[in-house]
Each structure stands twice: as structure tokens, then as C-alpha cells.
Design a protein around this motif. Structure first.
Motif, PDB file in Angstrom:
ATOM      1  N   ASN A  74      12.534-104.518 -77.411  1.00  0.00           N
ATOM      2  CA  ASN A  74      11.773-103.282 -77.595  1.00  0.00           C
ATOM      3  C   ASN A  74      11.306-102.810 -76.223  1.00  0.00           C
ATOM      4  N   TYR A  76       9.040-100.281 -73.964  1.00  0.00           N
ATOM      5  CA  TYR A  76       7.842 -99.444 -73.965  1.00  0.00           C
ATOM      6  C   TYR A  76       7.629 -98.881 -72.573  1.00  0.00           C
ATOM      7  N   LYS A  89       6.600 -96.554 -77.409  1.00  0.00           N
ATOM      8  CA  LYS A  89       8.022 -96.897 -77.469  1.00  0.00           C
ATOM      9  C   LYS A  89       8.811 -95.839 -76.689  1.00  0.00           C
TER      10      LYS A  89
END
Length: 179
Positions: A74, A76, A89
Motif C-alpha cells: 500500500n 501512501y 493513499k
């Protein structure tokens, strides 16, 4: 007095970074991004804080593209808010905001924690503390976290002071990756 030295050091580092040739910059970016990829892979980190680069910073956009293709990662980025930022995000499109910084739209999803924070620096002092642009946004962000992720500083060319120029609130690197 220390702040004068810090300000002078910041200016000299910015000047050095502005004069890196385009070819050299392209080459250095590739080297640093490969090192970051390797570090992230070895660490098995899932939640990674990156940044949308300004002209004198390491171009981590290729790394963002690579990580977004991976199912278990993920990505960010900072979203400026008040005197600091929150993490959102990474997603397109990006919008130009204050200080010519690009960021995605605001997001209300918040990860439990980030594992690695990759942070651009203008320079570092003798004890590997960050010298940034002087706004203190990263310092405030990390100070407000109730845990400490692994912090990696990136810089196209190492600009390191032999003196301690930092204040006690300046963040310190766990690793420094440069070309």
C-alpha cells in the motif's frame, strides 16, 4: 546562532542539488530507486509512505508505479493539513497545492500504521538528522505518531554537515539512501 548555520547549510545544499545535470540526475534516480526497491523487498513492509517529488528531490515516481502493481503493498503520500500533513493513499489525479507540491485528493481511509517512511532531505547534519525546507511538516507528523516506522532519507547527492545543526525535534534517519 545555530539556526543561522542551519539556514546557510540548507541554502548551500539546495544550490548543489539544483546544479546536478539532467543526465546525472536521471542516473542517480535510477540507482536510488533500485536501492529503495531492494530495501522494501527485504523488509517485507506492507504500508509505505513515499512523497510526490519536487525538482531537486529523488524521483520516486517509478517506485510508486512498481509498488502499486504489487498486491501486498500500500502506497501512501503526504496530504498537507494545517502545520503538518496526514497520510493518504496514493491515487491519480494529482493536484498542485501550496509550495508547488502535488498531492491526490483527500482521503478518509487511514492505515493502522506505516512500516517504512521514505523522506526527502535537503541535507543531514552530523548525527543524521534531517535538514528539510524549514517548514517542519515531517517533524510534526512523526512527533504526533504513537509508534516509530523505519525512516529512510533519500537524497540525489549526499549533503552532510560535519556539525550538529538539528534541533531536538528534527527527525533522524534509520537509513540514508543516496547515489
Amino acid at each position: 546562532m545555530k539556526n543561522d548555520h542551519k539556514s546557510d547549510f540548507r541554502k548551500s545544499c539546495i544550490k548543489k542539488l539544483e546544479f546536478i545535470s539532467l543526465f546525472s540526475k536521471y542516473y542517480k534516480n535510477k540507482i536510488i530507486v533500485k536501492k529503495l526497491e531492494k530495501f522494501i523487498k527485504i523488509s517485507e513492509s506492507k504500508n509505505i509512505l513515499l512523497y510526490i517529488p519536487l525538482g531537486i528531490e529523488v524521483d520516486v515516481k517509478p517506485l510508486i508505479v512498481t509498488l502499486r502493481k504489487m498486491k501486498n503493498k500500500n502506497v501512501y503520500v503526504p496530504f498537507m493539513q494545517g502545520d503538518s500533513f496526514k497520510i493518504v493513499k496514493f491515487r491519480l489525479p494529482l493536484y498542485k497545492k501550496k509550495f508547488a507540491i502535488k498531492e491526490p485528493n483527500n482521503s478518509f481511509f487511514k492505515p493502522n500504521k506505516i512500516d517504512i517512511a521514505i523522506v526527502p532531505v535537503v541535507g543531514i547534519d552530523a548525527i543524521n538528522k534531517r535538514i528539510g525546507y524549514g517548514k517542519g511538516m515531517y517533524d510534526r507528523f512523526f512527533d504526533r505518531l504513537d509508534y516509530k516506522p523505519t525512516i529512510i532519507f533519500t537524497q540525489l547527492i549526499l549533503c552532510k554537515s560535519k556539525e550538529i545543526l538539528s534541533d531536538n525535534y528534527d527527525i533522524q534517519a534509520d537509513n540514508i539512501i543516496t547515489s
